[in-house]
Write an enzyme that holds these catalytic residues in place. Structure first.
Site, PDB file in Angstrom:
ATOM      1  CB  SER A 151      14.722  26.450 -41.375  1.00  0.00           C
ATOM      2  OG  SER A 151      14.576  25.617 -42.493  1.00  0.00           O
ATOM      3  CG  ASP A 280       9.714  20.198 -41.047  1.00  0.00           C
ATOM      4  OD1 ASP A 280       9.542  20.541 -42.235  1.00  0.00           O
ATOM      5  OD2 ASP A 280      10.385  20.861 -40.243  1.00  0.00           O
ATOM      6  CG  HIS A 308       9.813  24.049 -42.073  1.00  0.00           C
ATOM      7  ND1 HIS A 308      10.894  23.252 -41.731  1.00  0.00           N
ATOM      8  CD2 HIS A 308      10.343  25.227 -42.503  1.00  0.00           C
ATOM      9  CE1 HIS A 308      12.016  23.912 -41.954  1.00  0.00           C
ATOM     10  NE2 HIS A 308      11.706  25.116 -42.417  1.00  0.00           N
TER      11      HIS A 308
END
Length: 351
Positions: A151, A280, A308
């Protein structure tokens, strides 16, 4: 062995099962419904040039001397993550079982201790990660070093690789669910169910900042007080009032423009795998690059589903995580190339 395809966007081998085709199930289930592996980690604290500190969580392969380890994997967690994050623990467990030493760098104030200086971390802050990578290489000069970023840590890692084009310390890297266009992702987090993720993460960010404001005078750096910090309700507001001011950007837009990794992908010279899911909930499909935005060293694998940092498969009773398998496969591919190159070089020397 599966061969990664560099320089293009290709379909991922990941396929979500029927019961886990919802993006939020993919995102939430691995964290709350799967047991995290037990790990034996040790913490090392190193000093930074600005008088602060970094905490690195080390994990060694079971029953293996560091001298015979395959290499070292440096891990960069996501926003407000740590060595206790589910994705980090699953990866560390897999890497140590594969014979790698693992070093997870905690971003500042993410190791359950507020850092000393006013600055924190953000999607484009590469100074601390560069110091950590150099520290790891100094400790294990004869071992190949790899890196994984999740991320925010994934965007940061891609930016770092772009800034250090031609570097020889990192042999290969993986970025997972990276928000390659920060402005678009900040807007996406204000819509629908994603607002709950934003609320959860933003509360953690605000609590860390408020604790720091209690410990040190930050009035010369920030134009808002503690009550105004508590009222911040979006990532964009936080980045406008806090991130940009603490780190020398001219507002949130300037921060997003300078630190989004999308325009930088074409500069990367290190073999890098980028893993992303179209659904996502932290971003839109605008973060998916075209082939001509990738360098010949970047392999981009896109799945239809996965959420995600999810990529959950198996059954509800025996769920499995695909990410560790793919990352392990990629590093094994790169490791074999390193061995092959070393063998060729030795043959040429002896010829």
């Amino acid at each position: 062995m599966f061969r990664s395809k560099f320089g293009k966007v290709v379909s991922s081998t990941f396929k979500a099962p029927n019961w886990a085709r919802n993006a939020n199930i993919q995102t939430i289930w691995p964290r709350y419904m799967m047991k995290k592996p037990d790990l034996n980690t040790t913490n090392e604290r190193i000093s930074t040039p600005d008088g602060d500190f970094l905490d690195i969580a080390w994990c060694l392969p079971d029953s293996l001397s560091p001298k015979v380890a395959k290499g070292v994997v440096v891990v960069f967690h996501g926003l407000e993550g740590s060595v206790n994050s589910h994705y980090a623990r699953h990866l560390i467990n897999r890497m140590k079982n594969d014979g790698f030493i693992v070093a997870l760098m905690h971003f500042r104030s993410c190791s359950h201790e507020v850092n000393i200086t006013p600055g924190a971390y953000h999607s484009g802050e590469t100074g601390d990660p560069m110091q950590t990578i150099a520290h790891v290489k100094q400790r294990y000069p004869n071992l190949p070093v790899f890196a994984v970023g999740y991320s925010l840590g994934g965007n940061m890692l891609l930016k770092l690789l772009s800034e250090t084009a031609g570097q020889k310390v990192l042999c290969a890297a993986v970025a997972v669910s990276a928000p390659l266009l920060l402005a678009e992702c900040a807007l996406r987090m204000q819509r629908g169910f994603s607002r709950l993720y934003q609320h959860y993460l933003l509360n953690s960010m605000k609590q860390n900042l408020l604790e720091k404001m209690r410990r040190m005078d930050m009035r010369h750096l920030l134009s808002i007080n503690s009550n105004e910090v508590k009222a911040l309700s979006t990532f964009r507001e936080f980045d406008q009032e806090v991130t940009s001011q603490l780190h020398g950007f001219d507002g949130a837009d300037d921060y997003y423009e300078q630190c989004s990794a999308m325009p930088m992908l074409k500069n990367i010279t290190t073999n890098t795998l980028v893993l992303h899911a179209k659904d996502d909930p932290f971003m839109t499909e605008s973060v998916v690059p075209s082939d001509n935005q990738l360098s010949k060293s970047v392999a981009y694998e896109l799945s239809e589903k996965g959420g995600h940092v999810g990529f959950l498969h198996g059954t509800p009773f025996t769920p499995k995580l695909w990410l560790q398998d793919r990352i392990s496969q990629f590093f094994e591919e790169q490791y074999q190339q390193i061995l092959s190159t070393e063998k060729t070089n030795k043959t040429e020397i002896n010829a």
